[in-house]
Design a protein around this motif. Structure first.
Motif, PDB file in Angstrom:
ATOM      1  N   HIS A 205      44.811  22.364 -13.542  1.00 54.36           N
ATOM      2  CA  HIS A 205      44.724  23.831 -13.531  1.00 54.36           C
ATOM      3  C   HIS A 205      45.953  24.440 -12.872  1.00 54.36           C
ATOM      4  O   HIS A 205      46.478  25.461 -13.343  1.00 54.36           O
ATOM      5  CB  HIS A 205      43.460  24.263 -12.790  1.00 54.36           C
ATOM      6  N   ARG A 208      48.856  24.335 -15.374  1.00 54.57           N
ATOM      7  CA  ARG A 208      48.772  25.403 -16.378  1.00 54.57           C
ATOM      8  C   ARG A 208      49.070  26.764 -15.778  1.00 54.57           C
ATOM      9  O   ARG A 208      49.711  27.608 -16.423  1.00 54.57           O
ATOM     10  CB  ARG A 208      47.376  25.401 -17.015  1.00 54.57           C
ATOM     11  N   ARG A 209      48.615  26.999 -14.553  1.00 55.04           N
ATOM     12  CA  ARG A 209      48.887  28.293 -13.905  1.00 55.04           C
ATOM     13  C   ARG A 209      50.388  28.500 -13.699  1.00 55.04           C
ATOM     14  O   ARG A 209      50.923  29.594 -13.930  1.00 55.04           O
ATOM     15  CB  ARG A 209      48.166  28.357 -12.555  1.00 55.04           C
ATOM     16  N   GLN A 212      51.993  29.350 -17.035  1.00 53.40           N
ATOM     17  CA  GLN A 212      51.743  30.737 -17.416  1.00 53.40           C
ATOM     18  C   GLN A 212      52.599  31.696 -16.588  1.00 53.40           C
ATOM     19  O   GLN A 212      53.117  32.687 -17.120  1.00 53.40           O
ATOM     20  CB  GLN A 212      50.259  31.065 -17.243  1.00 53.40           C
ATOM     21  N   GLN A 306      35.356  37.087 -18.489  1.00 51.70           N
ATOM     22  CA  GLN A 306      36.777  37.378 -18.284  1.00 51.70           C
ATOM     23  C   GLN A 306      36.951  38.643 -17.443  1.00 51.70           C
ATOM     24  O   GLN A 306      37.879  38.747 -16.638  1.00 51.70           O
ATOM     25  CB  GLN A 306      37.474  37.553 -19.636  1.00 51.70           C
ATOM     26  N   ASP A 379      47.320  39.412 -19.135  1.00 51.13           N
ATOM     27  CA  ASP A 379      48.242  38.373 -19.571  1.00 51.13           C
ATOM     28  C   ASP A 379      49.541  38.983 -20.067  1.00 51.13           C
ATOM     29  O   ASP A 379      49.751  40.203 -20.021  1.00 51.13           O
ATOM     30  CB  ASP A 379      47.591  37.514 -20.667  1.00 51.13           C
ATOM     31  N   CYS A 400      48.486  36.864 -15.283  1.00 53.16           N
ATOM     32  CA  CYS A 400      48.637  35.544 -15.909  1.00 53.16           C
ATOM     33  C   CYS A 400      47.295  34.809 -16.029  1.00 53.16           C
ATOM     34  O   CYS A 400      47.167  33.639 -15.680  1.00 53.16           O
ATOM     35  CB  CYS A 400      49.643  34.678 -15.143  1.00 53.16           C
ATOM     36  N   SER A 402      43.926  33.352 -18.214  1.00 51.73           N
ATOM     37  CA  SER A 402      43.715  32.720 -19.515  1.00 51.73           C
ATOM     38  C   SER A 402      43.078  33.713 -20.467  1.00 51.73           C
ATOM     39  O   SER A 402      42.287  34.562 -20.089  1.00 51.73           O
ATOM     40  CB  SER A 402      42.825  31.484 -19.353  1.00 51.73           C
ATOM     41  N   SER A 403      43.430  33.581 -21.774  1.00 47.47           N
ATOM     42  CA  SER A 403      42.899  34.492 -22.798  1.00 47.47           C
ATOM     43  C   SER A 403      41.750  33.888 -23.576  1.00 47.47           C
ATOM     44  O   SER A 403      41.305  34.441 -24.578  1.00 47.47           O
ATOM     45  CB  SER A 403      44.017  34.896 -23.769  1.00 47.47           C
ATOM     46  N   ASP A 404      41.246  32.690 -23.201  1.00 47.48           N
ATOM     47  CA  ASP A 404      40.157  32.049 -23.934  1.00 47.48           C
ATOM     48  C   ASP A 404      38.868  32.820 -23.728  1.00 47.48           C
ATOM     49  O   ASP A 404      38.500  33.153 -22.607  1.00 47.48           O
ATOM     50  CB  ASP A 404      39.956  30.597 -23.443  1.00 47.48           C
TER      51      ASP A 404
END
Length: 430
Positions: A205, A208-209, A212, A306, A379, A400, A402-404
């Motif tokens: 994680h 990935r952060r 981004q 989200q 994002d 930043c 996540s867009s999931d």
């Protein structure tokens, strides 16, 4: 009532004489859990040079490993507990500190340690065994943070002895842990007893952060370069126009024909500018008529989970980067005055507007005051959309995230209810 006591005439020296009842029962519970796991357990084991004395010493059946279990009830400084842990490590002995207090000790994340609660033996009540309430955790990859994992003490002992859980340090970005149901209830934890899977999830994680964040920084630099290029082009165009005007001969003011031509040109330009303003006003009026539909389509892209993640990230960033506490309302409401974004205010007596969350890019032209506010988006894509319709001096913060999508399939999230203006550029619940 049956009980143990010293023999008559025995001297006053006893290894257990100064122990409290809770301390003694916790040691017996630890020894019993060690033996249930198939290891040997001995109480009050001292080192050969007297450098340490373990409450419970667990030894593997083949004698290759030893782990000390320390029941620590009395106050102790971080320096002293680190020194005692180092003495065990110097002889190749692992250690786990156990605190049965009502609150987590200050050294809970300084050395490998857990906080436990004593059994509740009231009839009909749960919790008939010692339980771990702090120090054992797991990493939630979906939420991007650590979470407490309460468990029976005997099961933790078995996991530690088998190597299923080990002490793992929290990375700097993940030391805040939510404690309780409120958004503002957070504690700091820098060390956990956890599994190798949770350690890998934290590292993945964080990777990935960082990626981004690097993409967001690269996007901001590219956007700044584009704005600078446009400004340079406009500047050169103006300079060229000024040079062209200077090179043209100055008309004679006494020439009547020249004066009429200039007046006619001015009238033409004024009429063109007036028509342009009327068209822009008509477009804004038409856009204002369907603003609610546009805003609803803008907010439908954000799932409820989200949205909660977005508000949590805003509060964390405000506190960590600016040391400002932001009030997260239970029912966030959009504001028509801020392009149907959600205004957030600071807590305390001097309640001030902190920023606007996700204003709609298509409605920015209806809210010119947004240019002077702090804009917060999820994002890089949202940041680019707003940067394209706002002036270069607008302050836009990209979280930043996540867009999931994580909502239920087939269910469209509703737009937050609109709020009424409160006269200060903010909003109050409608």
């Amino acid at each position: 009532m049956r009980f143990f006591c010293h023999d008559p005439g025995r001297d006053g020296t006893c290894a257990l004489g100064g122990e409290s009842w809770e301390h003694h029962m916790l040691k017996l519970e630890l020894a019993s859990a060690v033996r249930s796991a198939g290891w040997h357990a001995a109480l009050e084991v001292a080192g050969g040079d007297g450098a340490w004395r373990a409450d419970v010493m667990a030894s593997s059946p083949d004698g290759s490993r030893r782990i000390a279990w320390e029941a620590q009830l009395s106050p102790i400084t971080d320096r002293d507990i680190l020194a005692r842990t180092a003495r065990y490590a110097a002889e190749g002995i692992g250690v786990c500190w156990v605190s049965p207090g009502p609150q987590a000790p200050p050294w809970i994340d300084v050395v490998p340690a857990v906080q436990v609660s004593a059994p509740d033996n009231a009839p009909g009540q749960h919790g008939q065994c010692w339980r771990v309430v702090d120090g054992l955790g797991g990493f939630d990859a979906a939420a991007g943070m650590w979470a407490f994992k309460p468990q029976e003490l005997g099961r933790l002992v078995r996991w530690v002895l088998s190597g299923s859980v080990t002490p793992v340090a929290s990375l700097p970005h993940y030391t805040s842990v939510q404690r309780g149901s409120g958004l503002g209830h957070y504690v700091q934890r820098r060390l956990w007893w956890t599994s190798a899977q949770s350690e890998r999830a934290q590292n993945e994680h964080d990777r990935r952060r960082q990626e981004q964040a690097e993409r967001a920084d690269r996007g901001r630099r590219e956007a700044a370069d584009r704005r600078a290029a446009r400004w340079q082009q406009d500047f050169e165009r103006r300079q060229q126009l000024q040079r062209r005007r200077k090179s043209q001969p100055v008309p004679d003011p006494e020439d009547e024909e020249t004066r009429r031509a200039l007046a006619q040109e001015r009238r033409r330009l004024e009429q063109a500018w007036r028509r342009h303003r009327e068209l822009e006003a008509a477009k804004r009026q038409e856009l204002a008529g369907r603003a609610v539909e546009v805003a609803r389509a803008w907010w439908q892209d954000v799932q409820p989970r989200q949205r909660a993640e977005l508000f949590t990230a805003v509060a964390e960033r405000a506190w960590h980067d600016e040391e400002v506490r932001v009030e997260i309302p239970e029912r966030p409401q959009v504001s028509e005055s801020f392009a149907y974004g959600i205004p957030l205010f600071t807590t305390g007596r001097l309640r001030a507007l902190y920023g606007i969350v996700r204003p709609c890019p298509e409605l920015v032209c209806l809210s010119p005051q947004l240019e002077f506010q702090h804009i917060v988006v999820r994002d890089e894509q949202e940041a680019r959309q707003l940067a394209g319709v706002m002036s270069p001096r607008a302050r836009i913060t990209n979280l930043c995230l996540s867009s999931d999508a994580t909502g239920r399939p087939g269910r469209q999230p509703a737009m937050p209810a609109p709020a009424q203006p409160d006269g200060r550029g903010g909003a109050r619940p409608s």
